[in-house]
Design a protein around this motif. Structure first.
Motif, mmCIF file in Angstrom:
data_model
loop_
_atom_site.group_PDB
_atom_site.id
_atom_site.type_symbol
_atom_site.label_atom_id
_atom_site.label_comp_id
_atom_site.label_asym_id
_atom_site.label_seq_id
_atom_site.Cartn_x
_atom_site.Cartn_y
_atom_site.Cartn_z
ATOM 1 N N ALA A 45 0.913 -1.324 -0.098
ATOM 2 C CA ALA A 45 0.072 -0.165 0.048
ATOM 3 C C ALA A 45 0.810 1.269 -0.101
ATOM 4 O O ALA A 45 0.500 2.151 -0.810
ATOM 5 C CB ALA A 45 -1.026 -0.041 1.284
ATOM 6 N N ASP A 46 1.848 1.217 0.918
ATOM 7 C CA ASP A 46 3.010 2.324 0.715
ATOM 8 C C ASP A 46 3.524 2.465 -0.552
ATOM 9 O O ASP A 46 3.694 3.781 -1.075
ATOM 10 C CB ASP A 46 4.125 2.100 1.978
ATOM 11 C CG ASP A 46 3.776 2.902 3.138
ATOM 12 O OD1 ASP A 46 2.844 3.811 3.051
ATOM 13 O OD2 ASP A 46 4.749 2.898 4.124
ATOM 14 N N THR A 47 3.832 1.361 -1.216
ATOM 15 C CA THR A 47 4.433 1.674 -2.572
ATOM 16 C C THR A 47 3.595 2.293 -3.442
ATOM 17 O O THR A 47 3.899 3.031 -4.407
ATOM 18 C CB THR A 47 4.618 -0.007 -3.057
ATOM 19 O OG1 THR A 47 5.542 -0.621 -1.900
ATOM 20 C CG2 THR A 47 5.518 0.386 -4.272
ATOM 21 N N LEU A 48 2.222 1.906 -3.351
ATOM 22 C CA LEU A 48 1.142 2.337 -4.174
ATOM 23 C C LEU A 48 0.998 3.966 -3.808
ATOM 24 O O LEU A 48 1.026 4.744 -4.880
ATOM 25 C CB LEU A 48 -0.241 1.778 -3.945
ATOM 26 C CG LEU A 48 -0.284 0.310 -4.757
ATOM 27 C CD1 LEU A 48 -1.780 -0.312 -4.122
ATOM 28 C CD2 LEU A 48 -0.291 0.441 -6.062
ATOM 29 N N ALA A 49 1.076 4.358 -2.633
ATOM 30 C CA ALA A 49 0.880 5.720 -2.287
ATOM 31 C C ALA A 49 1.968 6.398 -2.872
ATOM 32 O O ALA A 49 1.812 7.525 -3.397
ATOM 33 C CB ALA A 49 0.814 5.923 -0.659
ATOM 34 N N THR A 50 3.285 5.905 -2.768
ATOM 35 C CA THR A 50 4.363 6.523 -3.130
ATOM 36 C C THR A 50 4.308 6.541 -4.711
ATOM 37 O O THR A 50 4.965 7.760 -5.544
ATOM 38 C CB THR A 50 5.724 5.975 -2.798
ATOM 39 O OG1 THR A 50 5.567 5.970 -1.183
ATOM 40 C CG2 THR A 50 6.926 6.670 -3.056
ATOM 41 N N GLY A 51 4.027 5.418 -5.298
ATOM 42 C CA GLY A 51 3.921 5.519 -6.790
ATOM 43 C C GLY A 51 3.321 6.447 -7.540
ATOM 44 O O GLY A 51 3.385 7.107 -8.708
ATOM 45 N N TYR A 52 1.994 6.623 -6.770
ATOM 46 C CA TYR A 52 0.981 7.597 -7.292
ATOM 47 C C TYR A 52 1.312 9.126 -6.699
ATOM 48 O O TYR A 52 0.764 9.932 -7.221
ATOM 49 C CB TYR A 52 -0.455 7.306 -6.963
ATOM 50 C CG TYR A 52 -1.157 6.394 -7.842
ATOM 51 C CD1 TYR A 52 -0.675 4.784 -7.826
ATOM 52 C CD2 TYR A 52 -2.109 6.584 -8.920
ATOM 53 C CE1 TYR A 52 -1.269 3.948 -8.841
ATOM 54 C CE2 TYR A 52 -2.497 5.936 -9.743
ATOM 55 C CZ TYR A 52 -2.232 4.471 -9.744
ATOM 56 O OH TYR A 52 -2.693 3.672 -10.721
ATOM 57 N N ASN A 53 2.161 9.149 -5.907
ATOM 58 C CA ASN A 53 2.582 10.497 -5.189
ATOM 59 C C ASN A 53 1.394 11.226 -4.730
ATOM 60 O O ASN A 53 1.341 12.496 -5.099
ATOM 61 C CB ASN A 53 3.600 11.116 -6.008
ATOM 62 C CG ASN A 53 4.497 12.361 -5.218
ATOM 63 O OD1 ASN A 53 4.673 12.021 -4.174
ATOM 64 N ND2 ASN A 53 4.900 13.128 -5.953
ATOM 65 N N ILE A 54 0.502 10.410 -4.166
ATOM 66 C CA ILE A 54 -0.712 10.993 -3.629
ATOM 67 C C ILE A 54 -0.331 12.373 -2.762
ATOM 68 O O ILE A 54 0.466 12.134 -1.532
ATOM 69 C CB ILE A 54 -1.412 10.290 -2.863
ATOM 70 C CG1 ILE A 54 -2.016 9.021 -3.767
ATOM 71 C CG2 ILE A 54 -3.001 10.834 -2.254
ATOM 72 C CD1 ILE A 54 -2.845 9.130 -4.774
ATOM 73 N N PHE A 55 -0.834 13.375 -2.857
ATOM 74 C CA PHE A 55 -0.628 14.634 -1.950
ATOM 75 C C PHE A 55 -2.100 14.551 -1.113
ATOM 76 O O PHE A 55 -3.202 14.786 -1.321
ATOM 77 C CB PHE A 55 -0.696 15.789 -2.767
ATOM 78 C CG PHE A 55 -0.988 17.148 -1.920
ATOM 79 C CD1 PHE A 55 0.342 17.915 -1.361
ATOM 80 C CD2 PHE A 55 -2.012 17.824 -1.298
ATOM 81 C CE1 PHE A 55 0.225 18.782 -0.623
ATOM 82 C CE2 PHE A 55 -2.015 18.899 -0.681
ATOM 83 C CZ PHE A 55 -0.972 19.556 -0.289
ATOM 84 N N SER A 56 -1.618 14.002 0.275
ATOM 85 C CA SER A 56 -2.661 13.747 1.225
ATOM 86 C C SER A 56 -2.938 15.159 2.114
ATOM 87 O O SER A 56 -3.424 14.821 3.194
ATOM 88 C CB SER A 56 -2.288 12.533 2.032
ATOM 89 O OG SER A 56 -3.638 11.746 2.233
#
Ligand SMILES: Cc1ncc(COP(=O)(O)O)c(C=O)c1O
Length: 480
Positions: free
Chosen positions: A102-113
């Motif tokens: 999940a962390d990989t996905l969050a970084t991969g999409y570089n989501i600005f939270s």
């Protein structure tokens, strides 16, 4: 082949991306599957590390596969493994693979939270997962609020800043904050960062069980009132780092209510235990906190970084942290759409909620309950095992999966200095053997061995083999 244009755009070809991606996943999977058979300890001096890595920033490219191999071999494989079954010290980080992905996905999409407008679904998932935590801890779900942070330290800092804003507004020159001598050092750090003077901090001694000494606290508050100070915040601990002790939360909540003091609970270590029957009993009163630190990268089995602060009223966070610069005016949104940059310190934030969401959805809370219950019971079994032996002494009983003990063979009649030296020696030798990480702490002036057993993959066999190793090292000093 990579073109010069691609280089200038910091891009890889499709094949290069896939190739690198698959290799990275393979590396992580291999490590995850085999970590138990590796040695958990990596030791190196600064000189050795400088020798390995020190160089000028390279102007020209290298093959990324070579860089990856170098990093895997010399960085990743040369770090201690905090999720190893025999890593018993500090608070281990057992982690879980779903959250890693999940962390990989969050970084991969570089989501600005940070703001709703840029990522409404990410903000919504933070609202939802914080809501899950609020329900778990008995906080008011509708009115309450919270925010994911980098860890427990940042959650405590956010809590104390909020408490100060709500209780003192602008003038905190006379404000006094109370915490016990077993409170985690991050609280003192936070208090200092926030600009409180030393004289504004009251460290209250703990009783024989390492709990807040209630009478001493009451006396301190009374004295401070007489002297014209403003008692404004009390920090209790739900699972102290040293011994897993839970302060008398219900009693402390009563005092805070009567004295109109903000009640913060630092549950960074122990709060997650509420998912077990035993933990639920021990943590009674946690629902009465004004603010509560929980730290999913500890006992909620999340990878770093994942902390969380819960508050009874989400407006408290908003009123403490909202700034309205002109460059954010277009993304303010409506009031139900939370901009998490208005609820905490960070503007740009990683998408931390995703790993919590995906791991809880995929495993289900029941799996977390089972894992935590297993951890607590394992520590109790270790306590029974140690009590059966005439070589070991329990210093602090198994509490929320933490146990403190020392090697103290009855027949040897060793004095306190000899016992301190012996247990320090055992811990050091264990470290040097690289077989396990079993560090010391100091309780009532005695050097003791401390085990924190929150890894659901640690078995009784792991522990028995570590204790046997301890005994072998002890025998080097004091043969039977
Ligand atoms: C009780 C307690 N509070 C706060 C912290 C700090 O948390 P973090 O290391 O996530 O910043 C810890 C860390 O061990 C802890 O045990």
């Amino acid at each position: 082949m990579r073109s010069k244009t691609m280089d200038a755009r910091l891009e890889l070809t499709l094949d290069e991306m896939k190739d690198l991606g698959y290799k990275v996943v393979d590396t992580v999977v291999n490590h995850t599957a085999n970590q138990g058979s590796k040695l958990p300890v990596s030791l190196a001096s600064r000189e050795e590390m400088d020798h390995m890595f020190l160089e000028e920033a390279p102007e020209y490219p290298s093959d990324v596969n070579q860089v990856l191999d170098f990093v895997t071999e010399n960085v990743l494989e040369k770090s201690s493994i905090v999720s190893h079954p025999k890593f018993y010290s500090f608070v281990p980080g057992p982690s879980n693979y779903i959250s890693v992905m999940a962390d990989t996905l969050a970084t991969g999409y570089n989501i600005f939270s940070g703001g709703w407008t840029t990522s409404p679904a990410a903000a919504e998932l933070e609202i939802v997962t914080v809501g899950w935590l609020q329900k778990i801890f008995g906080f008011p779900v509708k009115k309450g609020g919270g925010i994911f942070t980098s860890g427990g330290s940042m959650a405590n800092l956010t809590a104390i800043a909020t408490a100060r804003r709500v209780m003192c507004e602008e003038d905190f020159s006379k404000a006094i904050i109370y915490l016990s001598d077993q409170a985690h050092s991050s609280n003192i750090k936070a208090i200092r960062i926030l600009g409180f003077r030393k004289e504004q901090i009251r460290i209250i001694p703990t009783d024989m069980e390492f709990k807040f000494a209630i009478n001493k606290l009451k006396n301190a508050i009374a004295r401070d009132r007489i002297e014209g100070y403003q008692p404004f915040c009390l920090i209790a601990t739900a699972g102290t780092t040293n011994t897993g002790t839970v302060d008398p939360l219900t009693q402390l909540a009563g005092i805070c209510k009567k004295e109109k003091i903000w009640f913060h609970i630092d549950g960074a270590y122990g709060a997650a235990a509420i998912l077990s029957e035993q933990g639920k009993k021990l943590l009674k009163g946690i629902e009465k906190a004004d603010s509560l630190t929980v730290d999913p990268h500890k006992w909620f089995y999340q990878p770093y970084e994942s902390g969380c602060l819960l508050v009874r009223n989400s407006k408290w966070l908003k009123n403490t942290f909202t700034e309205k610069p002109e460059y954010l005016r277009d993304v303010e949104g409506n009031t139900s759409e939370i901009n998490f940059y208005d609820h905490g310190v960070q503007l740009t934030r990683r998408f931390r909620a995703l790993k919590f969401y995906m791991s809880v959805k995929s495993f289900g809370l029941a799996a977390f309950r089972k894992a935590i219950t297993y951890n607590i019971q394992l520590a109790e079994q270790v306590e029974s095992l140690l009590r059966e032996s005439e070589h070991w002494e329990i210093i602090s009983p198994a509490t929320l999966a933490v146990i403190n003990f020392r090697y103290n063979p009855i027949v040897q009649k060793l004095n306190e200095t000899q016992l301190d030296n012996l247990n320090q020696y055992i811990s050091k030798k264990i470290m040097l053997s690289k077989e396990a990480v079993l560090m010391t702490t100091v309780l009532n002036g005695q050097i003791v061995l401390r085990m924190c057993l929150i890894n659901p993959r640690t078995t009784m066999e792991d522990i028995k083999s570590t204790l046997e190793l301890c005994r072998q090292f002890a025998m080097e000093k004091y043969p039977d």
